[in-house]
Scaffold this active site. Structure first.
Site, PDB file in Angstrom:
ATOM      1  N   GLY A 263       8.136  -4.191  -1.050  1.00  0.00           N
ATOM      2  CA  GLY A 263       7.116  -4.513  -1.181  1.00  0.00           C
ATOM      3  C   GLY A 263       6.754  -2.939  -2.272  1.00  0.00           C
ATOM      4  O   GLY A 263       7.950  -2.030  -2.778  1.00  0.00           O
ATOM      5  N   ASN A 264       5.853  -2.119  -1.499  1.00  0.00           N
ATOM      6  CA  ASN A 264       5.117  -0.975  -2.611  1.00  0.00           C
ATOM      7  C   ASN A 264       4.306  -0.404  -1.891  1.00  0.00           C
ATOM      8  O   ASN A 264       3.442  -1.034  -0.391  1.00  0.00           O
ATOM      9  CB  ASN A 264       4.763  -0.984  -3.833  1.00  0.00           C
ATOM     10  CG  ASN A 264       3.860  -1.889  -3.698  1.00  0.00           C
ATOM     11  OD1 ASN A 264       2.602  -1.358  -3.623  1.00  0.00           O
ATOM     12  ND2 ASN A 264       3.383  -2.805  -4.712  1.00  0.00           N
TER      13      ASN A 264
END
Ligand code: C5P
Length: 418
Positions: free
Chosen positions: A218-219
């Protein structure tokens, strides 16, 4: 207008403003606010909380506004139906609460209605501007800040407080903003419905690329910038389509939301919606890579350290030139130091008309923050820096730029046809 529609300003300039006044020493400035609003052609009605009436006389505001004042005495006179808060809410284009006390701000955030003004606020559908005023220790208290953040998340414009001498004789953050700034903030919030009839597609948030049933790549994108853009588009009257990655944010009012998780899911939904759109803003932080394979069972530690092979995700933005050739296409660049040349190259590679760059290496703006500072890149124009301010305000400035580009494309299209 039916009870379901938000009243539009009468002539795009003058508006019906409900000025709510709370009990604080800054209440005396309400008189000047009423005068400023009226000078600018707005119609004003005032509503005072019971304690506000001890700081400023309802008679003063009645004379200045030229309208009866909603105060406990007015309401107790019994001349009015029980639905007076509904009537007042339906009358107004904008609710401005100045000064707004800690009690009022928290009531608004929690949906409490302890007095007429907060009941009216609960019944009101339009734009709300609040101008807090209190001692700095109160303003900075964590629970109050949480409630104020909640209000911002729901699109309430919070103006101030400013720094300066406080009523206590100390110096600090807590003074109500000056009346002229409050009037300006209110006029901004009454943005004309300049995008009525247009469809705006916005993406927001991160994507999650699953590795196994519990893990993903993810980020740190919070989605706040994209959601602020969607709120602004809806406020300007656009049919607003928001494609959101996994974020914990409420849907801005008037926005049609499509939740997705992965880049591939986002691509599919964006492709379905792009053809109808006049403006597409890709504010999402789409993962550039995803795991090449998905393990259907949780990878166990005793299996040894896994090697995760990655494959590239499609570049959604770059694919839109073909699918939405007539739409104004806007990209975001999460980069600290983008030169004009690099921006130009990126705009060509992605085939976009505008590129908005923000510096994600800074903790005070960008990812997760409520503030941002961006640079707008356009072909054949110098980069335009937009200084640090709340994301809702950045969204307002950006939409002004988008609308300028939309207008010039329209007139170009007309002149090539003619
Ligand atoms: O190439 P870069 O990731 O810096 O480009 C960022 C812009 O491209 C953003 O507008 C983002 O939403 C979009 N993008 C995309 N598809 C990807 C990666 C980025 O649409 N796979």
């Amino acid at each position: 207008a039916s009870a379901q529609t938000v009243a539009a300003p009468r002539d795009g300039r003058s508006a019906r403003i409900l000025l709510g006044v709370c009990g604080g020493i800054a209440a005396y400035k309400a008189a000047e606010l009423v005068r400023r609003f009226r000078e600018r052609g707005h119609e004003v009605r005032c509503a005072l909380t019971p304690s506000a009436a001890r700081f400023v006389s309802p008679l003063t505001l009645e004379v200045l506004s030229g309208n009866p004042v909603y105060s406990e005495t007015y309401l107790e006179a019994g001349r009015h139906g029980e639905e007076e808060h509904i009537v007042a809410a339906a009358w107004a284009d904008l609710l401005c609460i100045a000064p707004a006390t800690a009690h009022m701000l928290s009531s608004l955030a929690l949906g409490l209605a302890p007095n007429f003004l907060s009941t009216l606020a609960l019944a009101f559908r339009g734009a709300v501007v609040v101008a807090p005023a209190m001692h700095s220790v109160m303003w900075e208290k964590a629970p109050l800040q949480t409630n104020v953040d909640e209000l911002r998340r729901h699109g309430v414009v919070v103006i101030g407080p400013d720094s300066g001498p406080l009523a206590s004789g100390e110096f600090g953050l807590g003074r109500m903003s000056d009346p002229l700034s409050i009037v300006t903030a209110c006029e901004r919030s009454l943005a004309p419905r300049s995008l009525a009839g247009r469809t705006v597609l916005i993406t927001a948030g991160p994507t999650q690329e699953p590795i196994d049933p519990v893990r993903y790549l993810g980020n740190r994108s919070s989605g706040k910038m994209g959601f602020a853009l969607a709120a602004e588009a809806a406020r300007r009257g656009a049919r607003t389509l928001l494609v959101a990655g996994p974020v914990a944010l409420p849907t801005p009012s008037g926005v049609e939301r499509h939740d997705v998780r992965t880049a591939l899911e986002m691509e599919k939904v964006v492709h379905d919606l792009a053809g109808d759109s006049d403006l597409i803003v890709m504010a999402a932080a789409v993962a550039d890579f995803r795991p090449a394979s998905y393990e259907t069972h949780k990878i166990k530690r005793h299996q040894g350290t896994p090697e995760i092979e990655l494959v590239a995700n499609p570049d959604i933005l770059a694919s839109l030139a073909e699918l939405a050739p007539n739409a104004l296409r806007v990209g975001f660049a999460a980069e600290s130091a983008l030169t004009a040349d690099e921006a130009e190259r990126k705009m060509r590679a992605k085939n976009v008309h505008l590129l908005i760059a923000n510096d994600i290496s800074r903790g005070d703006i960008g990812f997760g923050s409520d503030q941002n500072e961006v640079i707008v890149f356009r072909p054949e124009a110098p980069p335009e820096p937009i200084s640090r301010r709340p994301k809702a305000e950045i969204a307002g400035v950006l939409f002004d730029r988008f609308e300028t580009s939309l207008r010039s494309r329209l007139s170009e299209a007309r002149s090539t046809r003619g």
